[in-house]
Design a protein around this motif. Structure first.
Motif, PDB file in Angstrom:
ATOM      1  N   ARG A 109      13.256  -3.800   0.349  1.00  0.00           N
ATOM      2  CA  ARG A 109      12.023  -3.025   0.451  1.00  0.00           C
ATOM      3  C   ARG A 109      11.400  -3.163   1.828  1.00  0.00           C
ATOM      4  O   ARG A 109      10.868  -2.193   2.394  1.00  0.00           O
ATOM      5  CB  ARG A 109      11.040  -3.503  -0.629  1.00  0.00           C
ATOM      6  CG  ARG A 109       9.660  -2.910  -0.564  1.00  0.00           C
ATOM      7  CD  ARG A 109       9.668  -1.414  -0.655  1.00  0.00           C
ATOM      8  NE  ARG A 109      10.406  -0.927  -1.813  1.00  0.00           N
ATOM      9  CZ  ARG A 109      10.647   0.356  -2.053  1.00  0.00           C
ATOM     10  NH1 ARG A 109      10.228   1.262  -1.190  1.00  0.00           N
ATOM     11  NH2 ARG A 109      11.327   0.718  -3.122  1.00  0.00           N
ATOM     12  N   ARG A 110      11.500  -4.342   2.429  1.00  0.00           N
ATOM     13  CA  ARG A 110      10.931  -4.548   3.760  1.00  0.00           C
ATOM     14  C   ARG A 110      11.661  -3.686   4.792  1.00  0.00           C
ATOM     15  O   ARG A 110      11.034  -3.095   5.681  1.00  0.00           O
ATOM     16  CB  ARG A 110      11.033  -6.025   4.151  1.00  0.00           C
ATOM     17  CG  ARG A 110      10.362  -6.358   5.483  1.00  0.00           C
ATOM     18  CD  ARG A 110      10.459  -7.853   5.770  1.00  0.00           C
ATOM     19  NE  ARG A 110      11.810  -8.255   6.074  1.00  0.00           N
ATOM     20  CZ  ARG A 110      12.355  -8.157   7.301  1.00  0.00           C
ATOM     21  NH1 ARG A 110      11.636  -7.664   8.305  1.00  0.00           N
ATOM     22  NH2 ARG A 110      13.591  -8.548   7.511  1.00  0.00           N
TER      23      ARG A 110
ATOM     24  N   ASN B  73      10.706   3.605   7.529  1.00  0.00           N
ATOM     25  CA  ASN B  73       9.704   4.674   7.430  1.00  0.00           C
ATOM     26  C   ASN B  73       8.689   4.594   8.562  1.00  0.00           C
ATOM     27  O   ASN B  73       8.283   5.623   9.133  1.00  0.00           O
ATOM     28  CB  ASN B  73       8.993   4.590   6.086  1.00  0.00           C
ATOM     29  CG  ASN B  73       9.933   4.828   4.914  1.00  0.00           C
ATOM     30  OD1 ASN B  73      10.980   5.459   5.064  1.00  0.00           O
ATOM     31  ND2 ASN B  73       9.568   4.313   3.748  1.00  0.00           N
TER      32      ASN B  73
ATOM     33  N   LEU C 132       4.736   5.848   3.112  1.00  0.00           N
ATOM     34  CA  LEU C 132       5.340   4.756   3.873  1.00  0.00           C
ATOM     35  C   LEU C 132       6.011   3.733   2.975  1.00  0.00           C
ATOM     36  O   LEU C 132       6.917   3.009   3.415  1.00  0.00           O
ATOM     37  CB  LEU C 132       4.275   4.062   4.726  1.00  0.00           C
ATOM     38  CG  LEU C 132       3.902   4.738   6.051  1.00  0.00           C
ATOM     39  CD1 LEU C 132       2.749   4.002   6.706  1.00  0.00           C
ATOM     40  CD2 LEU C 132       5.095   4.789   6.982  1.00  0.00           C
ATOM     41  N   LEU C 133       5.609   3.652   1.712  1.00  0.00           N
ATOM     42  CA  LEU C 133       6.185   2.687   0.792  1.00  0.00           C
ATOM     43  C   LEU C 133       7.241   3.294  -0.108  1.00  0.00           C
ATOM     44  O   LEU C 133       7.750   2.619  -0.999  1.00  0.00           O
ATOM     45  CB  LEU C 133       5.073   2.069  -0.076  1.00  0.00           C
ATOM     46  CG  LEU C 133       3.940   1.388   0.683  1.00  0.00           C
ATOM     47  CD1 LEU C 133       2.913   0.832  -0.287  1.00  0.00           C
ATOM     48  CD2 LEU C 133       4.478   0.282   1.571  1.00  0.00           C
TER      49      LEU C 133
ATOM     50  N   VAL D 277      10.515   0.020   4.358  1.00  0.00           N
ATOM     51  CA  VAL D 277       9.190   0.262   4.941  1.00  0.00           C
ATOM     52  C   VAL D 277       9.270   0.268   6.463  1.00  0.00           C
ATOM     53  O   VAL D 277       8.624   1.091   7.140  1.00  0.00           O
ATOM     54  CB  VAL D 277       8.196  -0.799   4.443  1.00  0.00           C
ATOM     55  CG1 VAL D 277       6.855  -0.669   5.158  1.00  0.00           C
ATOM     56  CG2 VAL D 277       7.990  -0.677   2.930  1.00  0.00           C
TER      57      VAL D 277
END
Length: 386
Positions: free
Chosen positions: A226-227, A233, A274-275, A230
């Motif tokens: 996930r990092r 993005n 963004l997430l 992000v």
């Protein structure tokens, strides 16, 4: 018998000398041939002007040509300089100059592809130009179907830390392009993606994030994946806003999809783009010249039986065997060579068309090499936000 010698009168405004004198319509003849002095100083021509180019050392001329080649915005900018005189034409193809020419210098359209364009790209790649190595490698691997030579050229560019070449080699490893399904090397693909992501390649960052989230070729780590997503993005948004400031004024880049059937599922947080797995609604960046060449090349050519192109318009990669690319797990009507192409095509087009349909495996899929079964499976990591 003596012949009478005729005396022709001099005619103004006309070439009358073997040294290619011409008139500038002001009554003064100018000589095209350079006049060199024995002392090495600039010699005056017939018109009284001095030619300083002959007195410049080759090192200075090569440096100037290298600067011109590296800042050229189109092939005509570079070719017009080489066609000025014989000296510039000879020094313009020096390895020092060709190693620094910009990618826009050797951009060629597929309809203008010829043996001379191939030779020029080959000379640039032999001189150490990493962009030429990558472009020629992509053309040879996918268009000319010279897999070994194309992969070696891309590897040559990747050794010199060329991020697009690293990512393209990762896509080849993920899909087993040019070979069978057993030739896939997921760990090698993840390693190449990690190196390209370290160099700031946005598509590689997104691909690596999905691999970590799904445990595809690497140990699963959802938080780390996930990092990376992000971060991809954020870098994509920063890159677009730096080149297109008007996107910031419009404010549409922070809006989320308003379609009712697309507002649930794989959305994280309070609906912030963004997430998400696909980023903000920013304009698509211009594709690499190599990808643009592939798209043009295969637009008017028929692929082999059962082969498909990547559904993302800015990619252009074709399948090298049947069922090589992964299908959309919802509609099954589109297929992608990578998660990065899926994310870009989703934002541009597919999110408005993707609907759940009943799909049956036809006889053609059953007779294939089995790649399509894994591609439709969720274990292969191809999810579509819905």
């Amino acid at each position: 018998m003596k012949t009478r010698r005729l005396s022709y009168p001099k005619v103004n405004n006309m070439c009358c000398d073997k040294r290619k004198t011409y008139c500038n319509f002001s009554g003064e003849n100018t000589c095209r041939k350079r006049v060199k002095s024995s002392a090495g100083t600039p010699a005056a021509t017939v018109s009284g002007q001095c030619d300083y180019l002959d007195t410049l050392p080759d090192d200075i001329v090569l440096f100037i040509l290298s600067k011109l080649g590296s800042t050229a915005s189109c092939p005509a900018d570079f070719i017009s300089v080489l066609s000025t005189c014989k000296r510039l034409n000879a020094l313009g193809v020096n390895s020092l100059v060709l190693s620094k020419v910009s990618p826009k210098t050797f951009v060629v359209k597929s309809k203008n592809w010829s043996e001379s364009a191939h030779r020029f790209l080959k000379r640039c790649s032999d001189a150490g130009n990493v962009e030429a190595c990558y472009t020629l490698g992509m053309i040879r691997f996918y268009c000319l179907q010279n897999r070994g030579s194309g992969a070696s050229l891309m590897a040559k560019a990747a050794i010199n830390s060329h991020a697009p070449a690293l990512y393209s080699l990762a896509v080849i490893q993920f899909n087993g392009s040019g070979g069978s399904k057993n030739d896939k090397d997921l760990r090698a693909g993840v390693a190449l993606c990690a190196r390209a992501a370290f160099l700031g390649h946005i598509d590689a960052l997104r691909e690596l994030g999905h691999c970590l989230q799904d445990g595809y070729g690497v140990r699963q780590n959802i938080a780390e994946g996930r990092r990376f997503l992000v971060q991809a993005n954020a870098r994509e948004l920063s890159s677009v806003l730096s080149t297109t400031p008007s996107a910031l004024v419009s404010g549409n880049w922070m809006t989320w999809n308003t379609l009712p059937n697309l507002r649930h599922g794989n959305v994280v947080g309070l609906g912030c783009p963004l997430l998400s797995d696909f980023g903000c609604n920013v304009p698509a960046q211009e594709p690499h010249p190599a990808n643009r060449f592939l798209s043009e090349w295969f637009s008017d050519k028929e692929l082999g039986s059962g082969l498909r192109l990547c559904s993302h318009a800015g990619c252009g990669r074709p399948e090298t065997r049947q069922h090589e690319f992964r299908r959309c797990s919802v509609c099954g009507n589109v297929n992608y060579c990578s998660r990065a192409c899926q994310a870009l095509d989703w934002k541009i087009r597919h999110k408005m068309e993707c609907t759940q349909v009943e799909r049956l495996v036809d006889d053609g899929d059953a007779d294939g090499d089995g790649d399509d079964n894994d591609n439709v499976n969720e274990d292969d990591g191809m999810f579509v936000e819905r």
